[in-house]
Write an enzyme that holds these catalytic residues in place. Structure first.
Site, PDB file in Angstrom:
ATOM      1  N   CYS A  86      46.943  -8.799  46.882  1.00 40.71           N
ATOM      2  CA  CYS A  86      46.735  -9.760  47.973  1.00 40.71           C
ATOM      3  C   CYS A  86      45.419 -10.529  47.785  1.00 40.71           C
ATOM      4  CB  CYS A  86      46.816  -9.040  49.317  1.00 40.71           C
ATOM      5  SG  CYS A  86      47.038 -10.197  50.668  1.00 40.71           S
ATOM      6  N   HIS A 176      51.893  -6.256  49.185  1.00 37.04           N
ATOM      7  CA  HIS A 176      51.241  -4.938  49.238  1.00 37.04           C
ATOM      8  C   HIS A 176      52.173  -3.835  48.707  1.00 37.04           C
ATOM      9  CE1 HIS A 176      47.564  -6.000  51.413  1.00 37.04           C
ATOM     10  NE2 HIS A 176      48.314  -6.960  51.922  1.00 37.04           N
ATOM     11  N   GLU A 178      51.456  -0.870  48.149  1.00 36.30           N
ATOM     12  CA  GLU A 178      51.061   0.439  48.677  1.00 36.30           C
ATOM     13  C   GLU A 178      51.730   0.785  50.002  1.00 36.30           C
ATOM     14  OE1 GLU A 178      49.356  -2.272  48.535  1.00 36.30           O
ATOM     15  OE2 GLU A 178      47.840  -2.513  50.074  1.00 36.30           O
TER      16      GLU A 178
END
Ligand code: XMP
Length: 520
Positions: A86, A176, A178
């Site tokens: 990001c 993202h 994660e």
């Protein structure tokens, strides 16, 4: 700043994203050690051979606010593979001569990305498909990639959703990977650390335990620590961790608030004093809590009163022990996120969790919070590693204010006794039916309404018992658990037939959000 050199690691440079700890968690899950450092503190001279890969996190900044992210650009010129996520992706592009600008269409939430080229980073990431759902959260985006960068995937609004410069080992993703909403996101992180950084597995719950014990020792030195032991998973793990780290310098204080589950005080003393030989002081403050809570029905007032009295009692006992410097608490990462914004931008306060938000400003003890970057399931694994038994580890969470917040309205001794019984029968039934471990948290509550019933030939007019059972990953969102009719029938009969004071049982079928898990 100096970085530990003993273990090979992935260095996560934090630019303030609320997801930075999640990146670290994913890397831990993959069995690799990582360390988070602030972009403001890390300098090129701190980079050493133990760093096998660098991840630049997301963040609320803008790449043109150079002063606000005084980042030492030499860090990415050491030939170490870099993955920008990001904002990290934008800064990586910018530092290599690309361009970033405000996007016409901001992207928040799920977006589809489409595969354009192959890359080591996306090996088996798309599986056999050409498109995947990913979690986006950005206003700016890369508008021109640097020379020698190649597009690996695009979304409708982000042409450069995944990019690479294979020669330099630079990779950038606008989304993202994660967060769990990103399909197969862990695979992408795994490819970066194993295929690109070529780091080997070197991290386990055992390593975690050793590291945390060392950190506690480093933090508290020879000083005495008191620990608020409640018997719940978090405080039990903290107590045992500190017991291993500093032994008799730990003084656990177990406060019986009178708002605990049935027999809880006996079980806690049995386990911690007799079995684990932990230094523990039992304080019976039942009366004190009840007096302070007389006629209080406002939920926030209840929480504040209980939180403050807790701390007062700790301080009172700390003084008696003499020279106590620290108070240990089982604060977890989701507690921090819910009570305050981790990035520093204010989010609205939902509840005063008393182990975080309710601490008086003039508290004299310093805090030891060794679990503050862990999630519940990681704490459970750590507990097993510390030889706590499964019964303690798999216990459902129990809030600090206890039964007080499961009893809307005023609190009386009579109501507490009724509620303790109802909760006891409910939890016992869940265990006997093999449901307890399938449910994240379950409890009985007593609502401040009486309704009419009929028992035998007699009219009754008694309290309403509410049962709540939810499934969840981390308590931040939750769904209600769907019981079979036979179980619902059995538990409702058991509660109404066994407990004087309850003649009706209802089941809470709301999720979080819009409800919360507790009633207050
Ligand atoms: P809510 O009700 O906010 O609860 O959806 C989320 C999780 O946090 C627990 N909880 C607390 N834990 N002190 C605690 O230690 C508190 O004041 C507190 N309030 C809620 C709740 O039981 C659930 O697991």
């Amino acid at each position: 700043m100096s970085l530990d050199q003993s273990l090979k690691k992935i260095l996560i440079i934090d630019f303030g994203s609320q997801f930075t700890q999640l990146i670290a968690r994913r890397i831990r899950e993959l069995g690799v050690f990582s360390e988070i450092v602030s972009h403001k503190k890390i300098k090129n001279k701190n980079i050493n051979n133990s760093i096998k890969g660098i991840i630049l996190s997301g963040g609320p900044l803008n790449v043109y606010e150079i002063k606000r992210y005084s980042f030492d650009r030499k860090i990415i010129q050491n030939g170490i593979p870099v993955l920008g996520i990001c904002f990290g992706h934008q800064i990586l592009s910018k530092l290599n001569g690309g361009r970033v600008k405000q996007s016409k269409h901001r992207e928040f939430g799920l977006a589809n990305i489409y595969k354009k080229n192959d890359s080591l980073l996306t090996y088996n990431f798309f599986k056999k498909k050409n498109s995947l759902k990913v979690w986006m959260s950005h206003a700016d985006q890369v508008s021109k990639i640097p020379k020698n960068f190649k597009v690996i995937a695009s979304s409708q609004n982000s042409k450069f959703a995944i990019v690479e410069n294979k020669l330099k080992n630079f990779y950038g993703v606008q989304f993202h990977p994660e967060v769990t909403h990103t399909e197969n996101g862990k695979k992408l992180i795994s490819n970066f650390i194993f295929k690109i950084c070529k780091i080997k597995k070197n991290w386990s719950s055992k390593d975690q335990k050793i590291k945390l014990i060392k950190e506690v020792r480093d933090q508290v030195g020879n000083n005495k620590v008191i620990c608020a032991l409640s018997g719940g998973v978090d405080s039990s793990v903290v107590a045992q961790l500190l017991n291993k780290a500093i032994g008799k310098k730990l003084y656990c204080i177990f406060v019986n608030t009178g708002l605990l589950r049935k027999n809880e005080e006996k079980q806690v003393i049995e386990t911690f004093k007799k079995k684990l030989k932990i230094n523990i002081i039992y304080v019976n403050a039942e009366k004190e809590f009840l007096i302070r809570l007389t006629n209080i029905s406002d939920p926030e007032k209840k929480r504040k009163i209980i939180g403050n009295l807790f701390i007062k009692i700790f301080e009172r006992y700390a003084k008696r022990i003499k020279n106590v410097k620290y108070l240990a608490q089982g604060t977890l990462y989701p507690d921090l996120i819910e009570s305050k914004s981790v990035t520093g931008s204010q989010t609205s306060k939902i509840k005063s969790h008393h182990n975080v938000g309710g601490l008086p400003k003039n508290m004299k003890l310093k805090l030891v919070e060794p679990l503050k970057f862990l999630f519940k399931d990681e704490v459970r694994k750590l507990g097993l590693e510390l030889n706590l038994n499964k019964e303690i580890i798999s216990r459902h969470p129990f809030p600090g204010p206890g039964l007080a917040i499961r009893m809307p309205g005023i609190i009386t001794k009579e109501k507490i006794n009724i509620l303790k019984e109802a909760d006891y029968y409910f939890i016992k039934a869940l265990k006997e039916e093999g449901l307890y471990d399938k449910i994240w948290q379950a409890y009985a509550a007593l609502l401040p309404v009486k309704t009419v019933g009929v028992m035998g030939d007699n009219r009754t007019y008694e309290y309403l018992c509410l049962l709540r059972a939810i499934t969840s990953e981390d308590g931040m969102t939750a769904d209600f658990y769907e019981f079979k009719k036979s179980f619902s029938q059995m538990i409702s009969n058991k509660i109404v037939n066994s407990i004087r004071g309850i003649n009706r049982v209802v089941y809470d079928i709301t999720s979080k959000p819009p409800s919360t898990i507790e009633l207050e």
